[in-house]
Design a protein around this motif. Structure first.
Motif, mmCIF file in Angstrom:
data_model
loop_
_atom_site.group_PDB
_atom_site.id
_atom_site.type_symbol
_atom_site.label_atom_id
_atom_site.label_comp_id
_atom_site.label_asym_id
_atom_site.label_seq_id
_atom_site.Cartn_x
_atom_site.Cartn_y
_atom_site.Cartn_z
ATOM 1 N N THR A 137 1.427 -1.470 -0.047
ATOM 2 C CA THR A 137 -0.041 -0.103 0.027
ATOM 3 C C THR A 137 0.918 1.150 -0.106
ATOM 4 O O THR A 137 0.711 1.866 -0.549
ATOM 5 C CB THR A 137 -0.910 -0.082 1.384
ATOM 6 N N LYS A 138 2.058 1.211 0.681
ATOM 7 C CA LYS A 138 2.327 2.310 1.181
ATOM 8 C C LYS A 138 2.969 2.743 -0.351
ATOM 9 O O LYS A 138 3.991 3.850 -0.777
ATOM 10 C CB LYS A 138 4.080 1.884 1.934
ATOM 11 N N ALA A 139 3.908 1.621 -0.554
ATOM 12 C CA ALA A 139 4.537 1.681 -2.265
ATOM 13 C C ALA A 139 3.451 2.324 -3.185
ATOM 14 O O ALA A 139 4.562 2.621 -4.342
ATOM 15 C CB ALA A 139 5.183 -0.032 -2.718
ATOM 16 N N GLU A 140 2.124 1.588 -3.544
ATOM 17 C CA GLU A 140 1.895 1.840 -4.588
ATOM 18 C C GLU A 140 1.526 3.860 -4.550
ATOM 19 O O GLU A 140 0.807 3.929 -5.395
ATOM 20 C CB GLU A 140 -0.102 1.123 -3.686
ATOM 21 N N LYS A 141 1.609 4.109 -3.181
ATOM 22 C CA LYS A 141 1.497 5.765 -2.855
ATOM 23 C C LYS A 141 2.482 6.422 -2.807
ATOM 24 O O LYS A 141 2.591 7.493 -3.264
ATOM 25 C CB LYS A 141 1.224 6.196 -1.419
ATOM 26 N N GLY A 142 3.462 5.776 -3.178
ATOM 27 C CA GLY A 142 4.615 6.372 -4.096
ATOM 28 C C GLY A 142 5.729 6.430 -2.579
ATOM 29 O O GLY A 142 6.320 7.191 -2.987
ATOM 30 N N GLU A 143 5.753 5.994 -1.787
ATOM 31 C CA GLU A 143 6.155 5.983 -0.689
ATOM 32 C C GLU A 143 7.459 5.223 -0.987
ATOM 33 O O GLU A 143 7.262 3.988 -1.056
ATOM 34 C CB GLU A 143 5.357 6.119 1.009
ATOM 35 N N PHE A 144 8.763 5.452 -0.251
ATOM 36 C CA PHE A 144 9.850 5.003 0.234
ATOM 37 C C PHE A 144 9.723 3.444 1.084
ATOM 38 O O PHE A 144 9.460 4.749 2.441
ATOM 39 C CB PHE A 144 10.645 5.637 -0.412
#
Length: 500
Positions: A137-144
């Motif tokens: 979920t974090k990766a899909e939001k663009g979070e490293f």
């Protein structure tokens, strides 16, 4: 036995709790505290647990205490094995304080131990799923979500899911791209950075954060330069989920196809503009195509040439002024320059001719003197046989492990811990692996039984071909030559697989 991450508060509390618990019993002697910091409880290949088993085998320990059952392990099959078989067989008493389990006492809590192991296993699996979901979920939001920022970036001091430019490293990234566009090669750029004493990415990472460096030389190499030139992160795009662990129990990392990558464009400030990046990719593709065409020509002695000064292999490269020929040069010198080894280049055609003629001369003498069989290197044959024997031992050991796993699973099915469908699903892959190992082991045993005679006959076949002046190809070379040391242009040492 304790488990955790780092010297966490939980580990410290467990030590204090158990030490106090042991001190209340006057007849108990605390031998050691076994703590596996940072290792998952879903497997038992943990350093301190292995050390614990070694101490048990040596008779140093007759009692193991943990705060609760999950501290022993969270894999219900292996946990059950130690509770029901290993500890009793070694006459070792096991106590899980908070769970009321004591294998040397008769209480109902001992009977529910297997169920608690299943619950602990399910808990570990559930945690693993949740962690994966959160990360995705974090990766899909663009979070490293990486543990360490890519070279050229660092994590934002107030938000570790954001990348910000590391000015010192970013200047090196810009330098690499600029030099490559201006026609400089990968090796040239690496040489210049090493001359300037610029820290390579792994050493720089170790210096700037809590990272253990695995590099041997600590130097820039052309592969490191190429990885930077191909990394799209420098354009501001974040590419994640390029691989994943096989499962929460099997800590093996597998790469994923590009179709499954999670890409977030313009996720952070770029170091390199996208036009420059694409230009570099075009140059890399053109050069890779040219290199591939050159490497399609098989080198007769590739992989056999060694430098006696730095003990690295020789590599082939094109040299201006030589048509239809290449030179062999020390890979350490070629990669890092004169500060790390000596430039000793030899023309490929000269090397090939020297080795071929030396082979023919030596083997002609061997055949004339009828000492061929006695000259075959028995040490080499014995070493090869030992390798085969080790493979057989490893295969048999794994077959025994699988047999135990299947047996334990069967017992769980009988006890009602696994239903029939779960049992079949769980054991199917193990049965397949066991069958494959048994087939491989049978072939290895057959190969081992007549290895020496086959090896001698094989060597005789190649020697007859050489002595009869037939064409000497790479297959013949590989079967008769072990290594070739290039001391200098006039002094080349050939180490054969048979005694001279």
């Amino acid at each position: 036995m304790m488990r955790g991450v780092g010297t966490s508060e939980s580990i410290i509390n467990q030590k204090e709790y158990l030490t106090k618990y042991v001190s209340k019993e006057p007849n108990w002697l605390l031998i050691d505290i076994y703590t596996d910091d940072g290792f998952t409880g879903t497997n038992f290949n943990r350093p301190s647990f292995i050390r614990l088993k070694e101490d048990i085998e040596q008779g140093k320990i007759d009692m193991v205490i943990t705060k609760d059952l999950s501290r022993l392990g969270r894999d219900y099959i292996d946990t059950g094995y130690y509770l029901e078989k290993y500890f009793p067989a070694k006459n070792v008493r096991y106590v899980a304080v908070n769970d009321g389990i004591d294998t040397f006492s008769k209480n109902s809590n001992n009977d529910i131990g297997p169920f608690m192991s299943v619950v602990n296993d399910m808990y570990a699996k559930d945690i693993s799923k949740k962690v994966r979901t959160v990360k995705r979920t974090k990766a899909e939001k663009g979070e490293f979500i990486g543990a360490f920022a890519p070279y050229g970036y660092k994590k934002h001091p107030n938000d570790i899911t954001r990348l910000v430019i590391d000015e010192e490293a970013a200047e090196i990234v810009k330098y690499i791209f600029n030099e490559y566009i201006n026609g400089k090669g990968l090796a040239y750029i690496a040489h210049r950075l090493n001359e300037r004493k610029v820290l390579c990415p792994s050493i720089y990472k170790q210096k700037s954060c809590n990272y253990h460096c695995k590099t041997i030389s600590g130097l820039w190499g052309h592969n490191t330069i190429k990885k930077i030139l191909m990394n799209k992160v420098y354009t501001g795009d974040l590419i994640q989920h390029q691989g994943e662990m096989v499962s929460y129990k099997v800590k093996k990392y597998r790469l994923l196809p590009k179709s499954e990558y999670l890409i977030k464009e313009n996720a952070h400030e770029p170091i390199i503009d996208k036009q420059t990046f694409e230009l570099v990719q075009d140059i890399l593709k053109r050069k890779a195509h040219n290199i591939h065409k050159k490497e399609n020509t098989e080198h007769l002695l590739a992989g056999l040439l060694y430098c006696p000064r730095c003990h690295n292999k020789y590599t082939y490269q094109v040299q201006s002024g030589l048509k239809n020929d290449m030179v062999a040069i020390c890979s350490m010198y070629n990669r890092y320059g004169k500060d790390y080894c000596t430039r000793m280049a030899v023309r490929e055609s000269m090397l090939n001719e020297f080795v071929v003629q030396d082979l023919r001369k030596i083997l002609q003498e061997k055949v004339d003197k009828e000492k061929l069989i006695n000259s075959i290197d028995k040490t080499k044959i014995n070493n090869d046989k030992k390798k085969l024997q080790k493979k057989i031992i490893d295969n048999n050991r794994r077959i025994e492990e699988i047999t135990k796993i299947i047996k334990t699973a069967y017992e769980d099915r009988v006890k009602g811990l696994l239903d029939t469908d779960e049992f079949v699903s769980f054991t199917e892959s193990y049965k397949k692996e066991k069958q494959e190992l048994m087939e491989k082991t049978e072939k290895l045993n057959t190969k081992l039984s007549d290895y020496e005679n086959n090896r001698e006959n094989e060597l005789m076949k190649y020697i007859r071909e050489i002595v009869s002046f037939k064409e000497i190809n790479r297959n013949i070379i590989l079967n008769l030559v072990d290594t070739i040391e290039i001391i200098d242009k006039e002094n080349i040492k050939i180490n054969y697989k048979f005694a001279i």
